[in-house]
Motif scaffolding. Structure first.
Motif, PDB file in Angstrom:
ATOM      1  N   MET A 152       0.730  -1.113   0.220  1.00 12.95           N
ATOM      2  CA  MET A 152       0.099   0.051   0.000  1.00 12.95           C
ATOM      3  C   MET A 152       0.931   1.262  -0.010  1.00 12.95           C
ATOM      4  SD  MET A 152      -3.054  -1.091  -0.280  1.00 12.95           S
ATOM      5  CE  MET A 152      -3.917   0.517   0.117  1.00 12.95           C
ATOM      6  N   ASP A 153       1.945   1.232   0.664  1.00 19.56           N
ATOM      7  CA  ASP A 153       2.673   2.581   0.911  1.00 19.56           C
ATOM      8  C   ASP A 153       3.419   2.776  -0.207  1.00 19.56           C
ATOM      9  OD1 ASP A 153       1.787   3.112   3.507  1.00 19.56           O
ATOM     10  OD2 ASP A 153       3.663   2.090   4.546  1.00 19.56           O
ATOM     11  N   GLY A 198      -0.073   2.055  -3.433  1.00 24.57           N
ATOM     12  CA  GLY A 198      -1.198   2.522  -3.398  1.00 24.57           C
ATOM     13  C   GLY A 198      -2.123   1.249  -3.360  1.00 24.57           C
ATOM     14  N   LYS A 199      -1.880  -0.069  -3.485  1.00 26.87           N
ATOM     15  CA  LYS A 199      -2.987  -0.983  -3.725  1.00 26.87           C
ATOM     16  C   LYS A 199      -2.303  -2.308  -3.347  1.00 26.87           C
ATOM     17  CE  LYS A 199      -3.918  -1.793  -7.925  1.00 26.87           C
ATOM     18  NZ  LYS A 199      -4.091  -2.185  -9.331  1.00 26.87           N
ATOM     19  N   TYR A 248      -4.382   6.461  -1.162  1.00 28.33           N
ATOM     20  CA  TYR A 248      -3.966   5.016  -1.899  1.00 28.33           C
ATOM     21  C   TYR A 248      -4.808   5.038  -3.198  1.00 28.33           C
ATOM     22  CZ  TYR A 248      -1.141   4.055   2.270  1.00 28.33           C
ATOM     23  OH  TYR A 248      -0.418   4.030   3.300  1.00 28.33           O
ATOM     24  N   GLY A 287      -2.622   5.316  -6.602  1.00 28.92           N
ATOM     25  CA  GLY A 287      -2.247   3.926  -6.972  1.00 28.92           C
ATOM     26  C   GLY A 287      -2.936   3.865  -8.541  1.00 28.92           C
TER      27      GLY A 287
END
Length: 262
Positions: A46-47, A50-51, A168, A172
């Motif tokens: 995620m960081d 973004g996914k 995110y 993403g």
């Protein structure tokens, strides 16, 4: 696959070996990007991307700049941070000469995914800057952002400030959109990876309860079992997703086999 008396590592090793041999047999002209496959925690995926089903064939990774822009005076950033949100960005390499119309098109794109807008810092090849927050951009902040974003003359830095879920989702999606737009994605490369250490439960605000992130029978990580009574949001589940080129293509989990724990 249904397997008995195994741990997560056993399943992942078997599947990775099976897929590696299958790729060589079925699509020998395609290149597997890395072996053994990278393993990303849910948090890392995620960081950075973004996914939780990232495409690893290209860069444009997300960077957290909240600590740098806090106190800058730019209301868009300050308001998001004051409300517990994030400020993150991506470096669109080589896009520093984008016109205002092209940047507006990218802004309209992220608005589809909940973002209120897109702050930008464009650096021309001559090193000049154009930015939505130019008057708040001190030399020290400019230098810090350039360093954090690994920026060079000719780059375009794009930022979203909002609650983490929106940041995110918007970045993403924008990352993949830019990867396609800039021709960074090689269709003959297979970038497999595992995503692990998902949250065991997610908070359901509508129902005012914790819900399983995977399903009701997923086992928690053994060392996280005490957290179920004290801080369930920090517990991780024994699940694993098989990700390939921006898609989740498989997944599973170790089941709970203890009646009391279930």
């Amino acid at each position: 696959l249904e397997m008995s008396f195994v741990e997560r590592e056993d399943v992942m090793r078997l599947v990775e070996d099976m897929f590696t041999k299958m790729v060589a047999e079925v699509v020998p002209h395609k290149r597997v990007l890395a072996s053994p496959w990278p393993r990303l925690t849910y948090r890392e995926a995620m960081d950075r991307f973004g996914k939780d089903n990232p495409d690893l064939r290209f860069g444009l990774e997300l960077k957290n700049v909240g600590d740098l822009v806090r106190g800058s005076g730019f209301k868009v950033f300050e308001a998001a941070l004051e409300q517990g949100g994030d400020v993150r960005g991506i470096n669109a390499k080589g896009c520093g000469e984008y016109t205002r119309k092209e940047i507006d098109e990218l802004t309209d794109f992220v608005k589809q995914f909940g973002a209120k807008g897109l702050a930008y810092l464009a650096i021309t090849k001559e090193g000049e800057q154009r930015s939505t927050f130019a008057k708040f951009l001190s030399p020290a902040l400019l230098q810090a952002l350039m360093q954090r974003m690994e920026a060079e003359p000719g780059d375009l830095l794009l930022f979203v400030a909002d609650q983490p879920a929106v940041v995110y989702e918007a970045l993403g999606r924008l990352r993949v959109h830019l990867g396609e737009r800039l021709g960074l994605i090689n269709p003959d490369v297979l970038a497999f990876c595992w995503v692990i250490d998902f949250p065991f439960v997610n908070w359901n605000a509508d129902e005012n309860r914790w819900d399983p992130s995977h399903h009701l029978f997923t086992a928690p990580m053994p060392e996280d079992i005490p957290l179920l009574d004290t801080d369930p949001g920090k517990a991780r589940g024994q699940q694993y997703d098989l990700v390939l080129n921006n898609y989740e293509v498989g997944g599973g989990s170790i089941r709970i086999h203890d009646r009391q724990l279930q």
